[in-house]
Design a protein around this motif. Structure first.
Motif, PDB file in Angstrom:
ATOM      1  N   VAL A  34       0.835  -1.207   0.000  1.00 16.18           N
ATOM      2  CA  VAL A  34       0.000   0.000   0.000  1.00 16.18           C
ATOM      3  C   VAL A  34       0.868   1.255   0.000  1.00 16.18           C
ATOM      4  N   CYS A  82      -5.288  -5.041  10.858  1.00 14.17           N
ATOM      5  CA  CYS A  82      -5.634  -3.881  10.033  1.00 14.17           C
ATOM      6  C   CYS A  82      -6.990  -4.037   9.346  1.00 14.17           C
ATOM      7  N   ILE A 111      -9.155  -2.656   5.711  1.00 10.35           N
ATOM      8  CA  ILE A 111      -8.914  -2.165   4.361  1.00 10.35           C
ATOM      9  C   ILE A 111     -10.246  -1.973   3.661  1.00 10.35           C
ATOM     10  N   PHE A 157      -6.258   1.679   4.038  1.00 10.41           N
ATOM     11  CA  PHE A 157      -5.601   0.625   4.815  1.00 10.41           C
ATOM     12  C   PHE A 157      -5.090   1.233   6.115  1.00 10.41           C
ATOM     13  N   TYR A 180      -9.317  -1.306  -2.720  1.00 11.45           N
ATOM     14  CA  TYR A 180      -8.063  -2.039  -2.863  1.00 11.45           C
ATOM     15  C   TYR A 180      -7.996  -2.787  -4.187  1.00 11.45           C
TER      16      TYR A 180
END
Length: 432
Positions: free
Chosen positions: A117, A186, A188, A126, A193
């Motif tokens: 990323v 995490c 996202i 993210f 994405y």
């Protein structure tokens, strides 16, 4: 439950498609040959293609549907270290060296997502939000607390416990007896994405063709003949990136992957004060059930996305939505009146040893079997197989060094799924 449970504009489609619908590359012309053909335009395939295209190999990515139609745009947008079995379990199966290597690659998959990323400047929200993992029974909290105090022998998790008396700082629910926070996990935005990654692959020079199912692979003296419903072509190497959508194209892989439907709903936009009280953090969320719930707020904190396995057999997302809503409101009664705007499902690629697998057989590469933790691991193993196909990497992954198991008489149809779900429900009741 009546139709009033659903919004007027209800869609039996992923919420993520509102910002990133699967891309149509059906008009792309099929080349006569390519150095590398990637079957599957999800996270695995795109990360592989990014490596081979940038290495100067002519690369073609094929998908039976629109690019990203499968679980890469149907998941919950949660990113972790992606390896389910414990160190002790892995040591018993594979010995200490491989066990530690597997767990180290789990950490590497999370690290790769940060690097990908950052280095590619992907606009996909993210964030290191952390995960709260709730104990649905009291003794499971005690088990987690003991594990947390001991610490992980490979991962530096930074995990800490939240007792039931302090739950309000994580979640406003009485359903959990406390839980554990993994601060480095995490979230996202799935709707951002996949398109951002796809754009990078196209800019790298790869050709993407959608709505082009691969019918068969035939080994030639050099390379493969790839027969698709759009025509035939020659490939020097082939990367299978089909995961939960693996079919008869490669029976050897099909009989090692268990496709399991996972179901998700999105609520309508909620009152912001209610959201802030129920979910004071932006963490991704899960619990100790074998039939796990996984949920999170949407990136804009306006909706709850709530997922899990709710039926013995595969079912219609409109039907699964009703059961998911019941389960959601059992955790959060104040959401009883929250209507459902989206409901969808996707096929998770499970394996008999609950581990991902990758490898090569004379130019035929594969990476699959992420067992419900595929955002990071699919991206990472796709990258590794792409580098291997491009000749950029010779060191084998730990996931290449373990046997990819199957079971006698299993050919890809999970006939045992319904009784397994019943067993897991019983285990969840007693926490065993």
């Amino acid at each position: 439950m009546s139709a009033a449970l659903f919004t007027d504009d209800f869609k039996a489609a992923p919420y993520w498609w509102e910002t990133g619908a699967p891309a149509d590359f059906s008009k792309t012309l099929l080349p006569s040959e390519a150095d590398v053909v990637v079957v599957g335009a999800g996270y695995t395939g795109l990360n592989a293609a990014l490596q081979t295209a940038r290495a100067g190999l002519s690369t073609l990515v094929l998908d039976a549907e629109a690019a990203g139609w499968g679980c890469s745009t149907r998941n919950g947008g949660q990113v972790s270290t992606s390896v389910k079995p414990s160190l002790s379990t892995l040591q018993k199966r594979h010995g200490s060296t491989i066990a530690r290597a597997l767990l180290e690659e789990g950490q590497a998959s999370l690290d790769y997502m940060h690097a990908l990323v950052r280095d590619e400047q992907l606009d996909c929200d993210f964030r290191e939000t952390g995960r709260f993992h709730g104990a649905h029974l009291p003794h499971l909290y005690d088990t987690m607390a003991a594990e947390c105090e001991t610490g992980h022998k490979v991962w530096n998790t930074g995990a800490y416990m939240v007792p039931k008396a302090e739950m309000d700082r994580e979640l406003a629910t009485d359903a959990y007896h406390g839980g554990m926070v993994f601060p480095h996990h995490c979230s996202i935005d799935v709707g951002k994405y996949h398109p951002a990654l796809l754009n990078k692959v196209v800019k790298a020079g790869a050709i993407v063709k959608s709505h082009c199912p691969v019918v068969s692979l035939e080994r030639l003296a050099s390379g493969f003949r790839v027969l698709t419903k759009c025509g035939a072509m020659k490939a020097g190497k082939v990367i299978l990136a089909t995961n939960g959508y693996s079919g008869p194209l490669s029976p050897d892989h099909q009989r090692r992957i268990i496709p399991i439907g996972s179901y998700v709903i999105a609520t309508e936009e909620l009152d912001q004060a209610l959201v802030d009280r129920l979910f004071p953090t932006d963490r991704i969320l899960s619990d100790t059930r074998k039939l796990v719930y996984y949920y999170r707020l949407s990136p804009d904190r306006k909706r709850l996305l709530f997922g899990g396995r709710v039926s013995l057999n595969e079912t219609d997302p409109a039907k699964s939505a009703i059961r998911l809503h019941q389960d959601m409101t059992a955790l959060f009664p104040e959401l009883k009146r929250a209507r459902i705007s989206h409901s969808w499902m996707g096929f998770v690629g499970y394996t008999f040893d609950t581990l991902a697998h990758c490898g090569e057989d004379k130019g035929l590469f594969h990476a699959m079997g992420y067992c419900g933790s595929g955002v990071g691991m699919a991206s990472y193993l796709g990258m590794r197989m792409g580098r291997k196909a491009a000749g950029l990497e010779t060191e084998p992954s730990a996931f290449e060094q373990i046997t990819f198991p199957t079971r006698p008489l299993y050919t890809g149809n999970p006939w045992f799924l319904a009784p397994s779900v019943l067993v897991f429900r019983l285990r969840d009741r007693f926490g065993i």
